[in-house]
Structure formats: structure tokens, C-alpha cells
Enzyme design. Structure first.
Site, PDB file in Angstrom:
ATOM      1  N   TYR A 272       0.833  -1.268  -0.057  1.00 50.87           N
ATOM      2  CA  TYR A 272      -0.126  -0.128  -0.080  1.00 50.87           C
ATOM      3  C   TYR A 272       0.865   1.430   0.060  1.00 50.87           C
ATOM      4  O   TYR A 272       0.809   2.194  -0.844  1.00 50.87           O
ATOM      5  CB  TYR A 272      -1.005   0.097   1.297  1.00 50.87           C
ATOM      6  CG  TYR A 272      -2.058  -1.303   1.007  1.00 50.87           C
ATOM      7  CD1 TYR A 272      -3.150  -0.636   0.305  1.00 50.87           C
ATOM      8  CD2 TYR A 272      -2.063  -2.053   1.575  1.00 50.87           C
ATOM      9  CE1 TYR A 272      -4.341  -1.800   0.198  1.00 50.87           C
ATOM     10  CE2 TYR A 272      -2.994  -3.178   1.430  1.00 50.87           C
ATOM     11  CZ  TYR A 272      -3.940  -2.889   0.985  1.00 50.87           C
ATOM     12  OH  TYR A 272      -5.105  -3.813   0.609  1.00 50.87           O
ATOM     13  N   VAL A 273       1.613   1.407   0.978  1.00 46.48           N
ATOM     14  CA  VAL A 273       2.543   2.569   1.053  1.00 46.48           C
ATOM     15  C   VAL A 273       3.557   2.999  -0.111  1.00 46.48           C
ATOM     16  O   VAL A 273       4.273   1.874  -0.504  1.00 46.48           O
ATOM     17  CB  VAL A 273       3.172   2.717   2.304  1.00 46.48           C
ATOM     18  CG1 VAL A 273       4.021   3.854   2.623  1.00 46.48           C
ATOM     19  CG2 VAL A 273       1.938   2.633   3.572  1.00 46.48           C
TER      20      VAL A 273
END
Length: 336
Positions: free
Chosen positions: A294-295
Site C-alpha cells: 500500500y504505502v
């Protein structure tokens, strides 16, 4: 350079020798291998750069850092990293954030429809996805794995108490998820949905040309269609989770930066670790999942290699700062 000794030892530096540069490993001051020279030459690091640092790991997203003639920090990136899935995902994220006001305008409009109108129910669901970072879910997973997301929730997953509603269900990978909802808007909406017949939570009433009413289920395709009609054809409900993860990570990273100025490698590492933990709590998964799926790696590398940028902007609005980073990513990494 602003890196501590440990970070420097993990890389490569260069020294001028006549009209060319010779590259050395920091940890032993030996000349780099022919293989590393070939990789470095492909980076095309400008001769005018000073304070040049080159990653020893050929898979590192940031391959080289230096200071240009105007004193600005510059980067060279891993081509494989640029060409990967992250490229398209985070290129899209900038446009997604910019398109959110259009979706919110549509949801405000649809919140005024009769309660069991399809678009009103979808609006309620998407607002919950936005605020609680829920996965969308699929009916096939509910049947096969007994795992659920917002589009496949059953009424059995709902517990109503005075002033609070709890959603408890098994999510992806068998993880038990619990959402405590105290917002009156959501409480009132869920209570109304519980009155409809059927075991599914999110349903609406469809009326045919003869005026006959039928209870219908909202599925993941309905949610994506609504998003695409009101935001753009390239977006899906999964973009909400990507947005939420990166926004929470930025919020946490700025908060950690305000608590502890990242002046050395130890503090930088601690701030990043705490930010991942905070993000994982919000998305109800692990820090490892946040980091892997995600990041944005660009944010992580930027914090590690240019913490001064975060110190300078530590009091910025998190969404504005995320947009700034995404804009920089598109310019520096994607060449837009």
C-alpha cells in the site's frame, strides 16, 4: 550529506580522477566491481553532481542521490521499479484524490433520495469505505471462504446497541474484523437497512415499469460503476484503500516528525516504524502488508534520504502534502 555513517556504509561514493570518476564501496574503500560500474553508468549521473551516493543494492528504488549545481538534491531511480505496478497505481492516485470532490458532490446529492433508492444506499456504503477503510468484498468469497467485505456483509454481522453499532466479521485471509460505529448518520442508515427482508445488509428497492417493487442486493460491480460514473472510468473502489493507507502513513509520519526530529538514522527508522504501525491499525492489517502493498516506496525513500523535506513541511495539511509528494513522484520518477 545528511546521512549518518551507517547509511553511508551501505552505499557507493565516487572520486574524480582526471577526466573521469572512480567509484568505491564505503565500507572498505575498494573499487566497485565491473558489474556495479555497468549499472552505475546506466544511471547517467551528471558530472556536475556533488555528494554523490549510489545504492549498493541494484534493487533499491532510489539508485543514486546527489546535489546539482544549484544546490538541489537530485535522484536516479531503478528502472524496474519505475516500470512496475507501483508506477500506474500511484500515478492514478494523484488523479483519484483530485477527483474526490466530484464523488462527494454526487453523494451529497444522492443522500437526498428516498432511503431505499439504489444510489442512496451506494452513497452510504462508499462513505463508510472512505471513513473506515473497509474492503469491498465479493459474494464468491463469502460463499467459498466465509470472508466478507462491505458489499457482502450479512445482517448477522451487525450488533445494535444504544448509540453504537458494531460490525464483526471475518475478512481477507481469515482475519477477524471489528468496526465500532458511533456516527449517527451511519447508525440511522444501518438501522433502516436492517428492516428490509433478506439476510444481506446492503440492499435497495427496485421498481419496474408496472410499479412492482423488488429487493435487490448491492454488489461490488455496482460500487465500481458509481465511482466510475462520478469520478472517472480509470478508478475503482480499491483506490480508496490505497488513498487511505498513504494518507494515514503521511499523517503518522508528520506526527512522528513533530515528536522527534529525524536527524539521524536511528530516529528516522523509529519514525518510519511507528508510522507503519499506525497505518496498519487504521487499515486493520500488519505493518508488513502496509509496506509491501500500500504505502508508496517513494515516500519511504524520500524520508530516509531527505528528512529535511519532512521537517520543513511537518505542519502541512496531510492531504496537501500527499499531493505534493505524488506530484513530485510523477515529475521525478515518471518524467511527466
Amino acid at each position: 550529506m545528511s546521512y549518518d555513517e551507517k547509511h553511508l556504509m551501505e552505499g557507493i561514493y565516487r572520486e574524480k580522477s582526471g577526466d573521469k570518476f572512480i567509484y568505491y564501496y564505503f565500507d572498505n574503500n575498494e573499487e566497485v566491481t565491473t558489474k556495479d560500474i555497468e549499472r552505475i553508468n546506466k544511471l547517467r549521473i551528471p558530472p556536475a553532481w556533488t555528494n554523490v551516493w549510489v545504492a549498493r543494492d541494484p534493487n533499491s528504488p532510489i539508485q543514486a542521490i546527489g546535489t546539482d549545481s544549484k544546490g538541489r538534491k537530485q535522484y536516479r531511480y531503478n528502472e524496474i521499479h519505475i516500470q512496475g505496478a507501483e508506477k500506474e497505481k500511484f500515478k492514478r492516485l494523484y488523479d483519484f484524490i483530485k477527483s474526490i470532490p466530484k464523488l462527494e458532490k454526487a453523494m451529497v446529492r444522492d443522500n437526498n433520495f428516498p432511503f431505499y433508492n439504489k444510489n442512496r444506499v451506494i452513497s452510504l456504503m462508499l462513505q463508510m469505505v472512505r471513513d473506515y477503510n473497509m474492503r469491498v468484498g465479493k459474494e464468491v468469497y463469502a460463499r467459498q471462504n466465509k470472508s466478507y467485505g462491505i458489499s457482502s456483509l450479512r445482517k448477522k454481522h451487525v450488533k445494535i446497541s444504544p448509540g453504537v453499532i458494531t460490525l464483526n466479521f471475518k475478512g481477507k485471509s481469515g482475519q477477524r474484523l471489528n468496526y465500532t460505529i458511533r456516527n449517527d448518520f451511519y447508525i440511522d442508515g444501518i438501522k433502516m437497512l436492517m428492516k428490509l427482508e433478506g439476510d444481506r445488509l446492503f440492499q435497495y428497492i427496485s421498481t419496474d415499469e408496472d410499479g412492482n417493487e423488488k429487493i435487490m442486493r448491492v454488489n461490488d460491480r455496482d460500487l465500481n460503476k458509481y465511482i466510475q460514473e462520478n469520478m472517472g472510468s480509470e478508478f475503482t473502489i480499491k483506490d480508496f484503500r490505497t488513498f487511505g493507507a498513504n494518507l494515514y502513513f503521511i499523517q503518522a509520519l508528520l506526527s512522528e516528525t513533530r515528536k522527534r526530529t529525524p536527524k539521524n538514522r536511528k530516529t528516522i527508522k523509529k519514525n518510519i516504524a511507528n508510522a507503519f504501525k499506525s497505518t496498519a491499525r487504521q487499515l486493520k492489517h500488519t505493518g508488513a502488508v502496509s509496506k509491501k502493498s500500500y504505502v508508496m516506496n517513494y515516500t519511504l525513500e524520500l524520508y530516509q534520504n531527505n528528512p529535511e523535506f519532512f521537517i520543513e513541511h511537518k505542519n502541512d495539511d496531510p492531504i496537501d502534502f500527499l499531493l505534493r509528494i505524488l506530484k513530485s513522484y510523477r515529475k521525478d520518477v515518471l518524467g511527466e
